[in-house]
Design a protein around this motif. Structure first.
Motif, PDB file in Angstrom:
ATOM      1  N   CYS A   1      30.773 -37.720 -14.503  1.00 50.45           N
ATOM      2  CA  CYS A   1      30.626 -37.081 -15.911  1.00 50.45           C
ATOM      3  C   CYS A   1      29.775 -36.016 -15.924  1.00 50.45           C
ATOM      4  CB  CYS A   1      30.453 -38.181 -17.054  1.00 50.45           C
ATOM      5  SG  CYS A   1      30.626 -37.449 -18.310  1.00 50.45           S
ATOM      6  N   PHE A   2      30.420 -34.791 -16.357  1.00 51.08           N
ATOM      7  CA  PHE A   2      29.570 -33.653 -16.363  1.00 51.08           C
ATOM      8  C   PHE A   2      29.599 -32.698 -15.137  1.00 51.08           C
ATOM      9  CE2 PHE A   2      27.211 -36.310 -19.524  1.00 51.08           C
ATOM     10  CZ  PHE A   2      27.611 -35.459 -20.587  1.00 51.08           C
TER      11      PHE A   2
ATOM     12  N   GLY B   1      28.062 -27.944  -3.897  1.00 54.63           N
ATOM     13  CA  GLY B   1      28.125 -29.096  -3.039  1.00 54.63           C
ATOM     14  C   GLY B   1      28.602 -30.410  -3.531  1.00 54.63           C
ATOM     15  N   GLY B   2      28.785 -30.275  -4.956  1.00 56.94           N
ATOM     16  CA  GLY B   2      29.307 -31.693  -5.525  1.00 56.94           C
ATOM     17  C   GLY B   2      30.743 -31.780  -5.559  1.00 56.94           C
ATOM     18  N   GLY B   3      31.384 -32.513  -6.421  1.00 49.08           N
ATOM     19  CA  GLY B   3      32.872 -32.654  -6.191  1.00 49.08           C
ATOM     20  C   GLY B   3      33.230 -32.447  -7.735  1.00 49.08           C
ATOM     21  N   GLU B   4      34.732 -32.015  -7.699  1.00 42.53           N
ATOM     22  CA  GLU B   4      35.169 -31.623  -9.050  1.00 42.53           C
ATOM     23  C   GLU B   4      35.938 -32.892  -9.576  1.00 42.53           C
ATOM     24  OE1 GLU B   4      37.145 -28.266 -10.104  1.00 42.53           O
ATOM     25  OE2 GLU B   4      36.734 -27.087  -8.661  1.00 42.53           O
ATOM     26  N   ILE B   5      35.963 -32.943 -10.961  1.00 37.32           N
ATOM     27  CA  ILE B   5      36.638 -34.224 -11.385  1.00 37.32           C
ATOM     28  C   ILE B   5      37.869 -33.595 -12.336  1.00 37.32           C
ATOM     29  CG2 ILE B   5      34.565 -35.539 -11.713  1.00 37.32           C
ATOM     30  CD1 ILE B   5      34.115 -34.452 -14.471  1.00 37.32           C
TER      31      ILE B   5
ATOM     32  N   PRO C   1      26.073 -28.425 -11.857  1.00 35.46           N
ATOM     33  CA  PRO C   1      26.432 -28.357 -10.431  1.00 35.46           C
ATOM     34  C   PRO C   1      25.465 -29.560  -9.570  1.00 35.46           C
ATOM     35  CG  PRO C   1      24.455 -26.747 -11.111  1.00 35.46           C
ATOM     36  CD  PRO C   1      25.273 -27.376 -12.316  1.00 35.46           C
ATOM     37  N   GLY C   2      26.070 -29.801  -8.548  1.00 35.54           N
ATOM     38  CA  GLY C   2      25.479 -30.760  -7.650  1.00 35.54           C
ATOM     39  C   GLY C   2      25.673 -32.201  -7.809  1.00 35.54           C
ATOM     40  N   LEU C   3      26.825 -32.494  -9.004  1.00 37.32           N
ATOM     41  CA  LEU C   3      27.212 -33.948  -9.175  1.00 37.32           C
ATOM     42  C   LEU C   3      28.589 -34.172  -8.320  1.00 37.32           C
ATOM     43  CD1 LEU C   3      26.577 -34.008 -12.989  1.00 37.32           C
ATOM     44  CD2 LEU C   3      25.274 -34.744 -11.132  1.00 37.32           C
TER      45      LEU C   3
END
Length: 381
Positions: free
Chosen positions: A134-135, A201-205, A128-130
């Protein structure tokens, strides 16, 4: 130790594609060893040495059958073949047979080794949080992947027992996919707009996390939108088989919304559909059309026909590809395919899928296409 031979158990093995095996050694912290070019027989022989050296976890490649006997496993051919079926000119995988895989796990357990798989609803590597790194989480594409695998599998095998077993889960998949568009049904356009709460709060890849945001970002991405479209078609077909007409109608309506939104997003001034439909993105990507392979493989060939129910979307994709398959956009100087106009990186297994779409499904040709295959071979030899 006995192992179940049912399809459910084999699916559990598939979900353990990264196959983390943890030694119960008395150490302060886990020490992970990546072993991607070792057969199961060799691994059995090395197990005592690895444990004595202090390694507490092993990271192994996907155990499923790939394109052939030399495949490392990431170009998956059959998610239920662990080296026990005679197909792709081989029974065994690159690493061994199903029996050898199970023996390796038994030896590990005999030595106090436990096989750890991600518990339901959790990931073994996503963090989380990225923000689109990557990851980062890729839950939306993982959802589409499961739906599409189920759709292709049912079409190829006719396994009604599988369909019945996952009836409720398929309904939940539809609900999840719709809510990733928008929780408010009146505001849906068929595209992925909402990140999973797991991102914190991160963004999906997407699968293309090694490329730039033109393919790595999930939200508003036309590559992933195509997979959502294909997933809705898969769900519609499956729900018709399950006698769920309301769910089938909902899935069909979502597919129509998605196709119409993508068709409308074609930028005449650019001559293609931008890779990400936000922040004035102007990247062109070949995989905008990648998802056509799934309806094709599910027998839904009308869906990918220019004169079919989604003809406008298909014709738009052909215009898109015709305008970007050139050296100014998505071809390298040697004729090889560049998946994104804004990322100097490419991915051969993904190129192969897109080549199939261009050649077999869309029946397209372009200037200099005869150079592509030789270029791609040269990259790998």
């Amino acid at each position: 130790m006995k192992f179940c031979n049912s399809k459910t158990c084999r699916v559990l093995l598939l979900l353990g594609a990264l196959l983390f095996s943890s030694f119960s050694a008395n150490v302060r912290a886990d020490a992970l060893l990546q072993l991607f070019n070792v057969s199961y027989v060799e691994l059995i022989q090395k197990m005592p040495e690895l444990a004595e050296a202090g390694y507490t976890s092993l990271w192994l490649p996907p155990p499923t059958k790939g394109s052939g006997g030399l495949s490392v496993g990431y170009d998956m051919w059959d998610p239920f073949d662990f080296g026990q079926k005679d197909q792709r000119n081989t029974v065994r995988t690159r690493y061994g047979t199903e029996a050898e895989l199970l023996q390796m796990m038994e030896v590990a357990h005999d030595m106090g080794v436990g096989n750890h798989f991600s518990r339901p609803g959790n990931s073994c590597y996503e963090c989380p949080g990225l923000d689109r790194k990557c990851f980062s989480f890729m839950t939306c594409e993982q959802l589409t992947n499961w739906i599409l695998c189920a759709g292709v599998y049912l079409h190829k095998t006719g396994d009604v027992e599988f369909l019945s077993q996952y009836h409720e889960l398929l309904l939940q998949c539809l609900e999840s996919l719709l809510n990733r568009d928008h929780p408010d049904a009146d505001k849906r356009d068929g595209l992925m707009s909402f990140e999973s709460s797991r991102t914190e709060g991160g963004g999906e890849i997407t699968t293309y996390d090694s490329l730039d945001h033109s393919l790595g970002q999930a939200r508003g991405n036309v590559y992933l939108a195509g997979k959502c479209w294909a997933s809705y078609l898969a769900l519609e077909k499956l729900f018709m088989q399950l006698n769920e007409p309301a769910a089938a109608a909902s899935a069909h309506a979502a597919a129509v919304r998605c196709a119409e939104s993508l068709e409308a997003a074609y930028d005449e001034s650019l001559g293609f559909i931008p890779a990400v439909l936000e922040n004035n993105n102007q990247s062109a990507i070949i995989p905008a059309a990648e998802a056509l392979v799934y309806p094709w493989q599910m027998g839904l060939k009308d869906a990918v026909a220019e004169n079919g129910p989604f003809g406008g979307y298909i014709r738009m994709l052909k215009r898109h590809l015709q305008n970007i398959l050139n050296s100014d956009m998505c071809l390298y100087a040697d004729g090889g395919w560049k998946l994104s106009s804004s990322a100097d990186n490419s991915w051969m297994s993904k190129i192969s899928i897109s080549q199939f779409v261009v050649r077999e499904i869309l029946g397209m040709s372009y200037e200099g296409e005869e150079r592509a295959d030789a270029a791609h071979v040269s990259w790998q030899v």
